[in-house]
Design an enzyme around this catalytic site. Structure first.
Site, PDB file in Angstrom:
ATOM      1  N   HIS A  62     -29.738 -17.366 -13.517  1.00  7.81           N
ATOM      2  CA  HIS A  62     -30.650 -18.451 -13.846  1.00  7.81           C
ATOM      3  C   HIS A  62     -31.497 -18.151 -15.064  1.00  7.81           C
ATOM      4  O   HIS A  62     -31.916 -19.066 -15.774  1.00  7.81           O
ATOM      5  CB  HIS A  62     -31.433 -18.915 -12.627  1.00  7.81           C
ATOM      6  CG  HIS A  62     -30.632 -19.925 -11.899  1.00  7.81           C
ATOM      7  ND1 HIS A  62     -30.572 -21.241 -12.316  1.00  7.81           N
ATOM      8  CD2 HIS A  62     -29.735 -19.802 -10.902  1.00  7.81           C
ATOM      9  CE1 HIS A  62     -29.698 -21.869 -11.562  1.00  7.81           C
ATOM     10  NE2 HIS A  62     -29.177 -21.029 -10.686  1.00  7.81           N
ATOM     11  N   ARG A  80     -28.700 -31.445 -11.389  1.00  7.69           N
ATOM     12  CA  ARG A  80     -28.918 -30.489 -10.282  1.00  7.69           C
ATOM     13  C   ARG A  80     -30.084 -30.999  -9.439  1.00  7.69           C
ATOM     14  O   ARG A  80     -31.242 -30.654  -9.690  1.00  7.69           O
ATOM     15  CB  ARG A  80     -29.273 -29.109 -10.833  1.00  7.69           C
ATOM     16  CG  ARG A  80     -28.127 -28.356 -11.512  1.00  7.69           C
ATOM     17  CD  ARG A  80     -28.592 -26.967 -11.945  1.00  7.69           C
ATOM     18  NE  ARG A  80     -27.489 -26.081 -12.258  1.00  7.69           N
ATOM     19  CZ  ARG A  80     -27.088 -25.766 -13.497  1.00  7.69           C
ATOM     20  NH1 ARG A  80     -27.706 -26.288 -14.551  1.00  7.69           N
ATOM     21  NH2 ARG A  80     -26.087 -24.928 -13.684  1.00  7.69           N
ATOM     22  N   ARG A 106     -25.255 -34.269  -8.644  1.00 11.88           N
ATOM     23  CA  ARG A 106     -24.735 -33.339  -7.642  1.00 11.88           C
ATOM     24  C   ARG A 106     -25.659 -33.343  -6.436  1.00 11.88           C
ATOM     25  O   ARG A 106     -26.878 -33.229  -6.589  1.00 11.88           O
ATOM     26  CB  ARG A 106     -24.672 -31.927  -8.219  1.00 11.88           C
ATOM     27  CG  ARG A 106     -24.315 -30.900  -7.157  1.00 11.88           C
ATOM     28  CD  ARG A 106     -24.102 -29.533  -7.724  1.00 11.88           C
ATOM     29  NE  ARG A 106     -25.349 -28.859  -8.001  1.00 11.88           N
ATOM     30  CZ  ARG A 106     -25.445 -27.704  -8.631  1.00 11.88           C
ATOM     31  NH1 ARG A 106     -24.357 -27.123  -9.102  1.00 11.88           N
ATOM     32  NH2 ARG A 106     -26.595 -27.132  -8.829  1.00 11.88           N
ATOM     33  N   GLU A 116     -15.773 -24.854  -7.597  1.00 19.97           N
ATOM     34  CA  GLU A 116     -16.520 -23.607  -7.809  1.00 19.97           C
ATOM     35  C   GLU A 116     -15.935 -22.477  -6.983  1.00 19.97           C
ATOM     36  O   GLU A 116     -16.272 -21.318  -7.168  1.00 19.97           O
ATOM     37  CB  GLU A 116     -17.970 -23.780  -7.349  1.00 19.97           C
ATOM     38  CG  GLU A 116     -18.683 -24.916  -8.021  1.00 19.97           C
ATOM     39  CD  GLU A 116     -20.101 -25.085  -7.506  1.00 19.97           C
ATOM     40  OE1 GLU A 116     -21.007 -24.582  -8.161  1.00 19.97           O
ATOM     41  OE2 GLU A 116     -20.290 -25.721  -6.463  1.00 19.97           O
ATOM     42  N   ASN A 138     -19.781 -21.142 -13.342  1.00 26.94           N
ATOM     43  CA  ASN A 138     -20.684 -20.033 -12.990  1.00 26.94           C
ATOM     44  C   ASN A 138     -20.281 -19.455 -11.642  1.00 26.94           C
ATOM     45  O   ASN A 138     -20.079 -18.258 -11.484  1.00 26.94           O
ATOM     46  CB  ASN A 138     -22.138 -20.510 -12.904  1.00 26.94           C
ATOM     47  CG  ASN A 138     -22.579 -21.242 -14.145  1.00 26.94           C
ATOM     48  OD1 ASN A 138     -21.986 -21.050 -15.199  1.00 26.94           O
ATOM     49  ND2 ASN A 138     -23.590 -22.077 -14.034  1.00 26.94           N
ATOM     50  N   ASP A 139     -20.179 -20.347 -10.656  1.00 27.18           N
ATOM     51  CA  ASP A 139     -19.793 -19.861  -9.335  1.00 27.18           C
ATOM     52  C   ASP A 139     -18.310 -19.533  -9.275  1.00 27.18           C
ATOM     53  O   ASP A 139     -17.912 -18.575  -8.608  1.00 27.18           O
ATOM     54  CB  ASP A 139     -20.175 -20.888  -8.255  1.00 27.18           C
ATOM     55  CG  ASP A 139     -21.638 -20.759  -7.871  1.00 27.18           C
ATOM     56  OD1 ASP A 139     -22.079 -19.619  -7.661  1.00 27.18           O
ATOM     57  OD2 ASP A 139     -22.343 -21.774  -7.822  1.00 27.18           O
ATOM     58  N   ARG A 185     -23.369 -13.199  -9.424  1.00 24.82           N
ATOM     59  CA  ARG A 185     -23.795 -13.665 -10.746  1.00 24.82           C
ATOM     60  C   ARG A 185     -25.202 -13.199 -11.101  1.00 24.82           C
ATOM     61  O   ARG A 185     -25.626 -13.304 -12.241  1.00 24.82           O
ATOM     62  CB  ARG A 185     -23.688 -15.202 -10.833  1.00 24.82           C
ATOM     63  CG  ARG A 185     -24.622 -15.934  -9.922  1.00 24.82           C
ATOM     64  CD  ARG A 185     -24.232 -17.397  -9.794  1.00 24.82           C
ATOM     65  NE  ARG A 185     -24.984 -18.271 -10.675  1.00 24.82           N
ATOM     66  CZ  ARG A 185     -24.946 -19.594 -10.622  1.00 24.82           C
ATOM     67  NH1 ARG A 185     -24.157 -20.197  -9.740  1.00 24.82           N
ATOM     68  NH2 ARG A 185     -25.649 -20.324 -11.430  1.00 24.82           N
TER      69      ARG A 185
END
Ligand code: PEP
Ligand code: MG
Length: 561
Positions: free
Chosen positions: A187, A288, A324, A413, A436-437, A447
């Site tokens: 993040h 998000r 999402r 993901e 990312n995932d 991550r």
């Protein structure tokens, strides 16, 4: 000159002095007693003095802040003088407890009481815990937790940043981010790119640097240099010119031969969305929604959610907005959905899976989305995070239909979703790759862990093959259902070209990266992008894939990105 190599995650070159993010305040040991020779009266007086100091510091910060931030800081400052908090602690001190332990326990009971009251009061429960930590830090003579308050600009050095830290991060004061931990998809990296701040992650040893040390940060090269010389000073000055070159985006993403690739924005709320529209985004590829409610202890009401969602829809009338549903868990815990005791949160009940343990929350969210969509002109698409099977995709599509939402989709993901993309896309209208995932799960590399940054990059040929499989799955399904990318991979201009070459239809990224991605995409034809994708796919590892592709894109060097 000392160099701390790390992983560059957000371009930019600056020189400034650093401030270390203080370590979290540790809990005073259970049963800790007053030290010998200290009377309860002395300890209570010391506690009140510390609480006053915390109040004054927060009040001073409130005076310098504006808008929502000001109101929150003012309310938090008052909590440091809360009678129930201080009296509760004084009672424990009278029974022999140390001042630190007493305020810790008193804070816990006030917080629990607020939590049980529900509604607005419950929202303040975490603020009391923050105030309690500040008072303990003051009693111990340690720096206050959180982003350091400063009137002069500095480079923030931290182990890693959590999404909630962004709330107090002022980009006029914080000039760059450097972390000893965190990977390219952490993040910290996401925050840095969205704020347009140069950032380097996984720079081991930077946490040993003293506050006030002058450093040079190069967020593209991934270097942090102590005692910068003339070369670094010239580079930092040169960046200002490059940055202005990159600030122009026409609002249409396309290759040199005119193949249109809509460039969309990743947003966390109405403010981001307005800024993204201003920067020319063609729509929103990832909203998000959990970012609207990170601080909440309780589920937001349907009305409250609808208002937050409408804020984003209204920034893009007539344009696509992909929302999402709540992705709670792992790196983005939401107290009202996340079980904090799970041994392995990244593999736990997160994202869509919370519908199993907290039934009703997703249904109410879909109702709020439908309500907000009905009152707006945006073309609203809805996707679920962390979908692993076609059955889950079908269930989600069913729930969307019930709520009257016409365009259901899924995030890809989890590697199982990439491998079975054909069956999954039979159930829904579109897929969006969360690289990312997808990278974290394909490489089995958390991550958030700095030491795994080398594994945790979407340049890994294994990840690129999963992207390819997803696109092929969508094609096999036959009806041309779109596949986008909304992970951080889309914000890397060289990788964006590779993704287009792999057949991805849209790219969604932090709005600050739109101009750079558009500039580089414009220099290649679709066939050239396909060749570059082949080059990356056949590389033996991530470093080779990245180098091979970058070598063929001289524009990157010209732009310094
Ligand atoms: C992803 O996983 O790539 C993604 C876009 O979602 P997040 O980073 O919010 O987990
Ligand atoms: Mg994700």
């Amino acid at each position: 000159m000392q160099n701390f190599p790390g992983v560059g995650v957000s371009p930019g070159r600056v020189i400034a002095t650093i401030r270390q993010m203080p370590k979290p305040v540790s809990e005073p040991p259970l049963g800790e007693q007053l030290p010998a020779g200290v009377t309860p009266e002395d300890a209570t007086a010391a506690l009140k003095k510390a609480a006053d100091a915390v109040h004054d510091e927060l009040k001073a910060r409130a005076d310098r802040a504006s808008g929502d931030g000001k109101a929150v800081l003012e309310a938090t400052a008052l909590m440091a003088k809360d009678t129930m908090l201080i009296k509760g602690a004084a009672k424990l001190i009278a029974k022999g407890s140390s001042a630190e332990r007493a305020i810790w326990e008193s804070g816990a009971s006030v917080s629990e009481m607020l939590h049980n009251l529900g509604g607005y009061m419950a929202e303040r429960a975490t603020d009391i815990l923050d105030v309690r930590a500040r008072i303990v830090a003051e009693l111990r003579g340690q720096a206050a937790p959180g982003i350091p308050a400063s009137a002069t600009p500095f480079i923030l050095v931290a182990e890693d940043l959590a999404p909630a830290d962004t709330a107090t991060l002022n980009p006029d004061i914080v000039l760059a981010l450097v972390t000893s931990g965190g990977g390219p998809q952490s993040h910290t990296a996401i925050i840095a790119r969205s704020l347009g701040l140069p950032a380097v992650v996984a720079a081991r040893g930077v946490d040993e640097l003293a506050d006030g040390t002058e450093v040079y940060v190069d967020g593209a090269a991934g270097s942090v240099v102590v005692e910068p010389g003339d070369t670094e000073r010239a580079a930092a000055e040169g960046w200002a010119t490059t940055a202005s070159l990159l600030s122009a985006f026409t609002g249409k993403g396309e290759t040199a031969d005119g193949h249109h690739v809509p460039l969309l924005a990743n947003v966390g709320g109405g403010k981001d969305a307005a800024a993204a529209a201003e920067l020319g985004a063609e729509g929103v590829g990832l909203f998000r929604t959990e970012f609207c409610f990170l601080e909440r202890d309780t589920e937001p009401s349907v009305e409250e959610q609808a208002a937050a969602y409408k804020g984003v829809f209204d920034a893009f009338p007539g344009k696509k907005v992909v929302l999402r549903t709540l992705d709670a868990g792992a790196d983005k815990p939401l107290p009202f959905l996340t079980d904090a005791t799970e041994p392995n949160p990244a593999l736990g009940v997160r994202g869509y899976r919370t519908d199993m343990t907290s039934p009703g929350v997703l249904q109410r969210q879909l109702q709020a989305i439908a309500q907000a969509a009905a009152g707006s002109e945006a073309d609203v698409w809805v996707m679920a995070p962390m979908i692993s099977t076609a059955a889950e995709a079908a269930d989600f599509a069913g729930m969307c239909a019930e709520a009257g939402l016409k365009t259901p989709g899924v995030m890809v993901e989890v590697p199982s979703a990439a491998v079975t993309a054909d069956s999954i896309l039979r159930e829904v209208q579109f897929a969006s790759l969360g690289t990312n995932d997808l990278t974290q799960y394909a490489m089995a590399a958390d991550r958030q862990l700095g030491p795994l940054a080398g594994l945790n990059t979407p340049w890994q040929p294994a990840v690129l093959r999963l992207v390819k499989l997803s696109v092929e799955g969508a094609a096999a399904e036959g009806s041309g259902k779109p596949v986008g990318v909304c992970g951080e991979a889309a914000a890397d201009p060289a990788l964006a070209v590779v993704l287009v070459g792999l057949g991805v239809n849209t790219l969604s990224m932090t709005a600050r990266s739109l101009a750079a991605v558009a500039a580089v995409l414009k220099t290649v034809t679709l066939d050239e992008a396909r060749d570059l994708a082949q080059l990356a796919l056949s590389a033996s590892d991530a470093t080779e894939a990245r180098l091979r592709v970058r070598e063929k894109l001289p524009v990157l060097e010209e732009l310094g990105i």
